[in-house]
Design a protein around this motif. Structure first.
Motif, PDB file in Angstrom:
ATOM      1  N   ARG A  47      41.896  85.599  11.132  1.00 25.40           N
ATOM      2  CA  ARG A  47      40.796  84.831  11.733  1.00 25.40           C
ATOM      3  C   ARG A  47      39.579  84.738  10.818  1.00 25.40           C
ATOM      4  O   ARG A  47      38.989  83.680  10.675  1.00 25.40           O
ATOM      5  N   ARG A  66      39.412  73.937  17.538  1.00 28.76           N
ATOM      6  CA  ARG A  66      39.286  73.463  16.159  1.00 28.76           C
ATOM      7  C   ARG A  66      40.579  72.800  15.689  1.00 28.76           C
ATOM      8  O   ARG A  66      40.548  71.779  14.991  1.00 28.76           O
ATOM      9  N   ALA A 106      39.179  68.144   7.317  1.00 23.79           N
ATOM     10  CA  ALA A 106      38.061  68.639   8.108  1.00 23.79           C
ATOM     11  C   ALA A 106      37.054  67.533   8.371  1.00 23.79           C
ATOM     12  O   ALA A 106      36.236  67.632   9.245  1.00 23.79           O
ATOM     13  N   TYR A 114      38.941  79.258  20.888  1.00 26.04           N
ATOM     14  CA  TYR A 114      38.047  78.672  19.883  1.00 26.04           C
ATOM     15  C   TYR A 114      38.862  78.062  18.737  1.00 26.04           C
ATOM     16  O   TYR A 114      38.620  76.930  18.314  1.00 26.04           O
ATOM     17  N   LEU A 115      39.861  78.799  18.254  1.00 28.50           N
ATOM     18  CA  LEU A 115      40.703  78.282  17.181  1.00 28.50           C
ATOM     19  C   LEU A 115      41.487  77.067  17.664  1.00 28.50           C
ATOM     20  O   LEU A 115      41.628  76.066  16.947  1.00 28.50           O
ATOM     21  N   ASP A 145      36.916  80.547   8.888  1.00 25.44           N
ATOM     22  CA  ASP A 145      35.584  80.081   9.285  1.00 25.44           C
ATOM     23  C   ASP A 145      35.262  78.703   8.720  1.00 25.44           C
ATOM     24  O   ASP A 145      34.576  77.912   9.341  1.00 25.44           O
ATOM     25  N   ASP A 150      36.005  74.935   7.813  1.00 21.78           N
ATOM     26  CA  ASP A 150      36.876  73.872   8.326  1.00 21.78           C
ATOM     27  C   ASP A 150      37.860  73.378   7.267  1.00 21.78           C
ATOM     28  O   ASP A 150      39.002  73.048   7.587  1.00 21.78           O
ATOM     29  N   HIS A 164      37.360  64.202  11.843  1.00 19.38           N
ATOM     30  CA  HIS A 164      36.928  64.172  13.246  1.00 19.38           C
ATOM     31  C   HIS A 164      35.441  64.026  13.368  1.00 19.38           C
ATOM     32  O   HIS A 164      34.729  63.918  12.452  1.00 19.38           O
ATOM     33  N   LEU A 177      40.728  75.852   7.082  1.00 21.58           N
ATOM     34  CA  LEU A 177      41.620  75.683   8.222  1.00 21.58           C
ATOM     35  C   LEU A 177      42.499  74.446   8.031  1.00 21.58           C
ATOM     36  O   LEU A 177      43.711  74.489   8.258  1.00 21.58           O
ATOM     37  N   ASP A 199      40.892  69.298  17.120  1.00 25.82           N
ATOM     38  CA  ASP A 199      40.058  68.358  16.360  1.00 25.82           C
ATOM     39  C   ASP A 199      40.777  67.893  15.091  1.00 25.82           C
ATOM     40  O   ASP A 199      40.744  66.714  14.745  1.00 25.82           O
ATOM     41  N   LEU A 200      41.413  68.827  14.397  1.00 28.22           N
ATOM     42  CA  LEU A 200      42.121  68.463  13.163  1.00 28.22           C
ATOM     43  C   LEU A 200      43.334  67.586  13.438  1.00 28.22           C
ATOM     44  O   LEU A 200      43.647  66.684  12.656  1.00 28.22           O
TER      45      LEU A 200
END
Length: 122
Positions: A89, A14, A119, A10-11, A93, A95, A122, A98, A17-18
């Motif tokens: 983690r 993400r 964030a 999952y990470l 949560d 974006d 994308h 992250l 995408d970044l």
């Protein structure tokens, strides 16, 4: 119990995408995680538990600890040094948060080509 491999995946999605609009990014599987290399230099990695390993400038280390990162460890008790941090983690949560940590990893070495990731890219 959360499946740790799905937390890592999952990470990783993400992170992909970044990094999508960023030049010269490669993924390498290592140490049970997925590392993201920028300009042939590891910037961040999604670990088994879905935490983020982040390469840092040692001069920023203490400030980044205050932001919520923890010292990165090899194994259970061997610190990796002031050039590496782990962001748990549960702190990833958002974006934008992250993206902040990804930019820390990207900017930890030589000047990288391209614009900072966002964030909203994308």
């Amino acid at each position: 119990m959360i499946n740790t491999s799905s937390s890592r995946e999952y990470l990783s999605v993400r992170l992909r995408d970044l990094f999508a609009s960023y030049p010269d990014v490669r993924e390498i599987r290592m140490f049970g995680g997925i590392s993201f290399m920028v300009n042939d230099r590891m910037a961040v990695a999604a670990d088994r538990a879905g935490d983020l390993l982040v390469r840092t400038n040692p001069t920023d280390y203490d400030d980044l600890l205050r932001r919520g990162a923890v010292p990165a460890l090899m194994g259970q008790d061997k610190p990796m040094g002031r050039g590496w941090l782990t962001v748990p983690r549960h702190q990833l949560d958002d974006d934008a948060e992250l993206a902040y940590w990804v930019n820390v990893g990207i900017s930890s070495g030589e000047p990288a080509k391209g614009k900072p990731v966002s964030a909203h890219d994308h």
